[in-house]
Design an enzyme around this catalytic site. Structure first.
Site, mmCIF file in Angstrom:
data_model
loop_
_atom_site.group_PDB
_atom_site.id
_atom_site.type_symbol
_atom_site.label_atom_id
_atom_site.label_comp_id
_atom_site.label_asym_id
_atom_site.label_seq_id
_atom_site.Cartn_x
_atom_site.Cartn_y
_atom_site.Cartn_z
ATOM 1 N N TYR A 1 0.843 -1.213 0.000
ATOM 2 C CA TYR A 1 0.000 0.000 0.000
ATOM 3 C C TYR A 1 0.877 1.262 0.000
ATOM 4 O O TYR A 1 0.515 2.291 -0.542
ATOM 5 C CB TYR A 1 -0.961 -0.040 1.196
ATOM 6 C CG TYR A 1 -2.215 0.786 0.966
ATOM 7 C CD1 TYR A 1 -3.096 0.489 -0.062
ATOM 8 C CD2 TYR A 1 -2.519 1.873 1.786
ATOM 9 C CE1 TYR A 1 -4.236 1.234 -0.282
ATOM 10 C CE2 TYR A 1 -3.660 2.628 1.583
ATOM 11 C CZ TYR A 1 -4.522 2.295 0.547
ATOM 12 O OH TYR A 1 -5.644 3.049 0.343
ATOM 13 N N LYS B 1 -3.222 8.412 2.451
ATOM 14 C CA LYS B 1 -4.483 8.282 3.212
ATOM 15 C C LYS B 1 -4.337 8.879 4.613
ATOM 16 O O LYS B 1 -5.302 9.422 5.156
ATOM 17 C CB LYS B 1 -4.914 6.810 3.289
ATOM 18 C CG LYS B 1 -5.372 6.213 1.964
ATOM 19 C CD LYS B 1 -6.547 6.934 1.346
ATOM 20 C CE LYS B 1 -7.144 6.180 0.170
ATOM 21 N NZ LYS B 1 -8.083 7.004 -0.620
HETATM 22 P P1 NAD Z 1 -12.187 3.051 -8.540
HETATM 23 O O1 NAD Z 1 -10.989 2.791 -9.393
HETATM 24 O O2 NAD Z 1 -13.490 2.549 -9.013
HETATM 25 O O3 NAD Z 1 -12.316 4.618 -8.225
HETATM 26 C C1 NAD Z 1 -11.211 5.485 -8.217
HETATM 27 C C2 NAD Z 1 -11.643 6.730 -8.960
HETATM 28 O O4 NAD Z 1 -10.621 7.738 -8.908
HETATM 29 C C3 NAD Z 1 -11.949 6.453 -10.441
HETATM 30 O O5 NAD Z 1 -13.266 6.858 -10.747
HETATM 31 C C4 NAD Z 1 -10.937 7.332 -11.159
HETATM 32 O O6 NAD Z 1 -11.450 7.856 -12.372
HETATM 33 C C5 NAD Z 1 -10.739 8.437 -10.127
HETATM 34 N N1 NAD Z 1 -9.556 9.242 -10.402
HETATM 35 C C6 NAD Z 1 -8.236 8.869 -10.395
HETATM 36 N N2 NAD Z 1 -7.462 9.906 -10.792
HETATM 37 C C7 NAD Z 1 -8.297 10.957 -11.055
HETATM 38 C C8 NAD Z 1 -8.111 12.274 -11.536
HETATM 39 N N3 NAD Z 1 -6.887 12.764 -11.828
HETATM 40 N N4 NAD Z 1 -9.209 13.075 -11.682
HETATM 41 C C9 NAD Z 1 -10.446 12.614 -11.408
HETATM 42 N N5 NAD Z 1 -10.692 11.358 -10.975
HETATM 43 C C10 NAD Z 1 -9.632 10.529 -10.805
HETATM 44 O O7 NAD Z 1 -11.799 2.399 -7.134
HETATM 45 P P2 NAD Z 1 -12.495 2.513 -5.691
HETATM 46 O O8 NAD Z 1 -11.942 1.385 -4.921
HETATM 47 O O9 NAD Z 1 -13.946 2.680 -5.832
HETATM 48 O O10 NAD Z 1 -11.818 3.839 -5.096
HETATM 49 C C11 NAD Z 1 -12.565 4.925 -4.598
HETATM 50 C C12 NAD Z 1 -11.958 5.438 -3.308
HETATM 51 O O11 NAD Z 1 -12.111 4.454 -2.303
HETATM 52 C C13 NAD Z 1 -10.468 5.747 -3.385
HETATM 53 O O12 NAD Z 1 -10.204 6.887 -2.589
HETATM 54 C C14 NAD Z 1 -9.862 4.522 -2.758
HETATM 55 O O13 NAD Z 1 -8.560 4.755 -2.239
HETATM 56 C C15 NAD Z 1 -10.860 4.279 -1.657
HETATM 57 N N6 NAD Z 1 -10.832 2.972 -1.017
HETATM 58 C C16 NAD Z 1 -10.871 1.827 -1.769
HETATM 59 C C17 NAD Z 1 -10.837 0.598 -1.132
HETATM 60 C C18 NAD Z 1 -10.849 -0.675 -1.930
HETATM 61 O O14 NAD Z 1 -10.459 -1.718 -1.395
HETATM 62 N N7 NAD Z 1 -11.280 -0.682 -3.176
HETATM 63 C C19 NAD Z 1 -10.799 0.527 0.278
HETATM 64 C C20 NAD Z 1 -10.791 1.707 1.023
HETATM 65 C C21 NAD Z 1 -10.801 2.930 0.362
#
Ligand code: NAD
Length: 271
Positions: free
Chosen positions: A165, A172
């Site tokens: 990570y 984060k």
């Molecule tokens: P995801 O890939 O579906 O979503 C990530 C989003 O970030 C995408 O829609 C992407 O287009 C957007 N993004 C990246 N760079 C960008 C930019 N320059 N401008 C605009 N948008 C941009 O994945 P997710 O897992 O749904 O992630 C969403 C959030 O949840 C993130 O902050 C991620 O760190 C967090 N998160 C994810 C998990 C997991 O296990 N999937 C766990 C905890 C937190």
């Protein structure tokens, strides 16, 4: 959807309008949250990262009877200006914002953080995953004259070390601190700022982390509930924090991870 789930419907978000940033496909956490908020009566403006994603996001948005979609790259001030201007032009004001955006390069999300974090990689991860939330909080607060609520998405890697990570854990930690400072700044305007710390979920972002799938398995096996983090729990927490149910809650990092974050030592084999 990552899991079978029908969001409970109702009126908890009736009369509320807001922006959801970060839907990339049907597995995105932002999409789970969008479905839940829509089922409770919210009107939503969706931002998407660029033309490539529009083709995937538009059918989803239309499937819940909505059509307000705006391109927004969080690294581009002109694109952010245009996106928030479009919302202001159409609605004048909003009640909520969902920031569900993060990025770090594949090279950074593997092996040693010390060895693999470049200055440029660090800058990019911080810009997209932390500064963007501060920027969105400022922009959104300017169109929340009647108060409102904002959330961002974080992960346990902010608080404890998680293999691969790496720089995203550092980002984060910054995002969680930014949540508290934004909550402090915007609280007097009646704007509540909180974060949801979700357990590992099968999304595009998780696929970018070396060994990401194993994070899900460990999350499930070590968790108190012995199950994967479910979208309905994450979306339900978002509904709570963004609706009037979340009154008096500000500056919080709320874990939705089947209890994984409280485990110090996993279950031991019988002696
Ligand atoms: P995801 O890939 O579906 O979503 C990530 C989003 O970030 C995408 O829609 C992407 O287009 C957007 N993004 C990246 N760079 C960008 C930019 N320059 N401008 C605009 N948008 C941009 O994945 P997710 O897992 O749904 O992630 C969403 C959030 O949840 C993130 O902050 C991620 O760190 C967090 N998160 C994810 C998990 C997991 O296990 N999937 C766990 C905890 C937190």
């Amino acid at each position: 959807m990552a899991d079978d789930w029908t969001p409970p419907s109702g009126d908890l978000m009736k009369g509320k309008r807001g922006i959801i940033m970060g839907v990339a496909n049907q597995n995105s956490i932002a999409w789970g949250i969008a479905q839940q908020l829509a089922a409770q009566g919210a009107e939503i403006a969706f931002t998407y990262q660029g033309e490539n994603l529009e083709r995937r996001v538009r059918p989803l948005v239309e499937s819940i009877g909505m059509d307000f979609m705006i391109p927004a790259d969080v690294t581009d001030d002109a694109s952010m200006d245009a996106a928030f201007e479009a919302v202001k032009d159409k609605w004048g004001k909003i009640d909520f914002l969902v920031h569900s955006i993060a990025f770090a390069g594949k090279d950074e999300l593997q092996g040693s953080m010390v060895a693999n974090t470049t200055r440029e990689g660090f800058r990019r991860a911080m810009d997209i995953s932390v500064y963007s939330f501060i920027d969105c909080a400022r922009r959104a607060s300017e169109i929340m004259p009647d108060g409102g609520a904002m959330i961002c998405m974080t992960y346990l890697g902010a608080e404890r070390t998680v293999p691969s990570y790496n720089v995203m854990g550092v980002a984060k930690a910054g995002l969680e601190a930014a949540t508290r400072y934004a909550a402090r700044d915007l609280g007097p305007q009646g704007i509540r700022v909180n974060a949801i710390s979700a357990g590992a979920m099968r999304t595009l972002s998780l696929a970018g982390i070396r060994g990401g799938k194993s994070l899900m398995g460990t999350g499930r096996d070590w968790s108190l509930l012995k199950e994967d983090t479910r979208m309905e729990g994450v979306a339900g927490a978002a509904l709570y924090l963004l609706s009037d149910l979340g009154h008096s809650v500000a500056g919080e990092v709320h874990h939705v991870d089947a209890g994984f974050h409280v485990v110090g030592v996993p279950d031991l084999p019988e002696d």
